[in-house]
Design an enzyme around this catalytic site. Structure first.
Site, PDB file in Angstrom:
ATOM      1  N   SER A   1       0.849  -1.192   0.000  1.00 31.94           N
ATOM      2  CA  SER A   1       0.000   0.000   0.000  1.00 31.94           C
ATOM      3  C   SER A   1       0.885   1.242   0.000  1.00 31.94           C
ATOM      4  CB  SER A   1      -0.897   0.016   1.238  1.00 31.94           C
ATOM      5  OG  SER A   1      -1.410   1.328   1.423  1.00 31.94           O
TER       6      SER A   1
ATOM      7  N   HIS B   1      -8.418   1.429  -3.922  1.00 33.99           N
ATOM      8  CA  HIS B   1      -9.329   1.178  -2.794  1.00 33.99           C
ATOM      9  C   HIS B   1     -10.027   2.497  -2.474  1.00 33.99           C
ATOM     10  CE1 HIS B   1      -9.529   0.096   1.798  1.00 33.99           C
ATOM     11  NE2 HIS B   1     -10.725   0.175   1.252  1.00 33.99           N
TER      12      HIS B   1
ATOM     13  N   GLY C   1       1.069  -1.864   4.237  1.00 35.24           N
ATOM     14  CA  GLY C   1       1.627  -0.530   4.039  1.00 35.24           C
ATOM     15  C   GLY C   1       2.846  -0.307   4.901  1.00 35.24           C
ATOM     16  N   SER C   2       2.596  -0.062   6.210  1.00 30.49           N
ATOM     17  CA  SER C   2       3.704   0.286   7.100  1.00 30.49           C
ATOM     18  C   SER C   2       4.710  -0.852   7.245  1.00 30.49           C
ATOM     19  CB  SER C   2       3.167   0.722   8.469  1.00 30.49           C
ATOM     20  OG  SER C   2       2.259  -0.226   8.975  1.00 30.49           O
TER      21      SER C   2
ATOM     22  N   MET D   1     -11.398  -5.711   5.565  1.00 27.03           N
ATOM     23  CA  MET D   1     -10.620  -4.721   6.326  1.00 27.03           C
ATOM     24  C   MET D   1     -10.329  -5.273   7.715  1.00 27.03           C
ATOM     25  SD  MET D   1     -10.102  -2.211   4.285  1.00 27.03           S
ATOM     26  CE  MET D   1      -9.194  -1.273   5.513  1.00 27.03           C
TER      27      MET D   1
ATOM     28  N   MET E   1      -8.907   8.409  -0.219  1.00 29.58           N
ATOM     29  CA  MET E   1      -9.731   8.823   0.932  1.00 29.58           C
ATOM     30  C   MET E   1     -10.249  10.242   0.713  1.00 29.58           C
ATOM     31  SD  MET E   1      -7.397   7.422   4.066  1.00 29.58           S
ATOM     32  CE  MET E   1      -6.559   5.848   4.002  1.00 29.58           C
TER      33      MET E   1
ATOM     34  N   MET F   1     -12.156   4.776  -0.542  1.00 33.61           N
ATOM     35  CA  MET F   1     -12.788   5.019   0.758  1.00 33.61           C
ATOM     36  C   MET F   1     -13.445   6.386   0.669  1.00 33.61           C
ATOM     37  SD  MET F   1      -9.641   3.492   2.967  1.00 33.61           S
ATOM     38  CE  MET F   1      -8.550   3.638   1.554  1.00 33.61           C
TER      39      MET F   1
ATOM     40  N   ASP G   1      -6.679  -6.234   4.381  1.00 35.23           N
ATOM     41  CA  ASP G   1      -6.048  -4.920   4.393  1.00 35.23           C
ATOM     42  C   ASP G   1      -6.106  -4.316   5.795  1.00 35.23           C
ATOM     43  OD1 ASP G   1      -5.084  -2.403   3.788  1.00 35.23           O
ATOM     44  OD2 ASP G   1      -6.839  -1.777   2.634  1.00 35.23           O
TER      45      ASP G   1
ATOM     46  N   GLY H   1      -2.942  -3.447   9.048  1.00 35.57           N
ATOM     47  CA  GLY H   1      -2.155  -3.996  10.157  1.00 35.57           C
ATOM     48  C   GLY H   1      -1.464  -5.309   9.835  1.00 35.57           C
TER      49      GLY H   1
ATOM     50  N   GLY I   1      -8.810   4.425   7.126  1.00 33.51           N
ATOM     51  CA  GLY I   1      -8.540   5.851   7.311  1.00 33.51           C
ATOM     52  C   GLY I   1      -7.070   6.155   7.505  1.00 33.51           C
ATOM     53  N   PHE I   2      -6.358   5.210   8.100  1.00 37.22           N
ATOM     54  CA  PHE I   2      -4.962   5.483   8.419  1.00 37.22           C
ATOM     55  C   PHE I   2      -4.110   4.219   8.280  1.00 37.22           C
ATOM     56  CE2 PHE I   2      -7.745   8.232  10.828  1.00 37.22           C
ATOM     57  CZ  PHE I   2      -7.270   9.496  10.480  1.00 37.22           C
TER      58      PHE I   2
HETATM   59  C1  DX5 Z   1      -6.213   1.822   5.692  1.00 36.83           C
HETATM   60  C2  DX5 Z   1      -5.805   1.510   4.288  1.00 36.83           C
HETATM   61  C3  DX5 Z   1      -4.734   0.509   4.193  1.00 36.83           C
HETATM   62  C4  DX5 Z   1      -3.436   0.972   4.797  1.00 36.83           C
HETATM   63  C5  DX5 Z   1      -2.737  -0.222   5.344  1.00 36.83           C
HETATM   64  O1  DX5 Z   1      -7.317   2.641   5.675  1.00 36.83           O
HETATM   65  O2  DX5 Z   1      -6.916   1.024   3.543  1.00 36.83           O
HETATM   66  O3  DX5 Z   1      -4.518   0.076   2.856  1.00 36.83           O
HETATM   67  O4  DX5 Z   1      -2.578   1.596   3.884  1.00 36.83           O
HETATM   68  O5  DX5 Z   1      -1.615   0.196   6.031  1.00 36.83           O
HETATM   69  P1  DX5 Z   1      -1.001  -0.693   7.205  1.00 36.83           P
HETATM   70  O6  DX5 Z   1      -0.508  -1.953   6.524  1.00 36.83           O
HETATM   71  O7  DX5 Z   1       0.076   0.145   7.737  1.00 36.83           O
HETATM   72  O8  DX5 Z   1      -2.107  -0.975   8.161  1.00 36.83           O
HETATM   73 ZN    ZN Z   2      -6.464   0.087   1.580  1.00 38.00          ZN
END
Ligand code: DX5
Ligand code: ZN
Length: 221
Positions: free
Chosen positions: A12, A70, A199-200, A141, A41, A72, A177, A179, A146-147
């Site tokens: 991500s 994606h 993502g992270s 999800m 977003m 949102m 998707d 964490g 959101g983050f």
């Molecule tokens: C959250 C996003 C995710 C996010 C995942 O709202 O939809 O795609 O980037 O990031 P991590 O892997 O850090 O949770």
């Molecule tokens: Zn996402």
């Protein structure tokens, strides 16, 4: 037990450096990810603002990887055409964001992309029951959207198992998707996930490509 199983990995870009996006994408491509996950977003469906079709168009010119956008956002039907025109291969919309999910999925396919449905952690899988033949991907999800960087919510495992059973033999991807870290890869794959978004865990690492490679390691299933 079958061996040499692995899942698809979708980094991500939300956790990438937006001022050096092309560099970060090139770096992560070294790990041979399967697609890129692009988080859109609107500050209304979720309490954060990110990017729109202009940026998707710019990314499209820098990578051959399939792009999963994606969305949102509220009223996703207003923007599906713009994201497909910008180069989205998959457009994933939230079931909670539309009263007309079947029509929206048909609209995505008609525009020329594959159609995905995302479910928030509190949304039961039942909402998919009458659109199972209208979708190409389900995005479970495992955080409230959101983050980036939030903690994985374990109820996702049960939801994945239930959705896998609902899908039967349909050729639908089951994506997760939020964490997702290295330790979740195997249990998520065992529950039935076919694509993991991270993502992270990827862009927060010193060597993002190495994390992708590690996540794609085959294992016994
Ligand atoms: C959250 C996003 C995710 C996010 C995942 O709202 O939809 O795609 O980037 O990031 P991590 O892997 O850090 O949770
Ligand atoms: Zn996402």
């Amino acid at each position: 037990m079958r061996y040499n199983e692995s899942v698809k990995i979708a980094p991500s870009i939300l956790s990438a450096d937006f001022a050096a996006l092309a560099d970060d994408i090139a770096r992560v491509e070294g790990g041979e990810p399967d697609q890129l996950h692009v988080d859109v977003m609107d500050g209304r469906f979720v309490p954060n603002l990110t990017i729109g079709p202009v940026v998707v168009d710019a990314i499209r010119k820098r990578t051959r990887l399939p792009l999963d956008c994606h969305l949102m956002i509220v009223e996703p039907e207003r923007y599906v055409g713009d994201f497909v025109a910008a180069g989205a291969d998959i457009v994933t919309v939230h079931a909670e964001a539309t009263p007309h999910l079947q029509r929206l999925l048909a609209q995505i396919r008609q525009a020329g992309a594959r159609a995905g449905v995302a479910l928030n952690p509190a949304t039961p899988p039942d909402v998919l029951e009458y659109v199972l033949d209208d979708l190409d991907l389900v995005l479970v999800m495992s955080v409230n959207p959101g983050f980036g960087g939030q903690a994985f919510i374990p109820s996702a495992y049960d939801k994945i198992r239930r959705i896998k059973a609902m899908l039967g033999s349909r050729p639908v991807e089951l994506s997760v998707d939020g964490g997702v870290k290295l330790e979740h890869v195997r249990p998520l794959a065992e529950a039935g996930a076919t694509i993991l978004v991270a993502g992270s865990a990827i862009f927060g690492a010193a060597d993002p490509a190495a994390v992708v490679r590690e996540m794609k390691q085959p294992f016994a299933r």
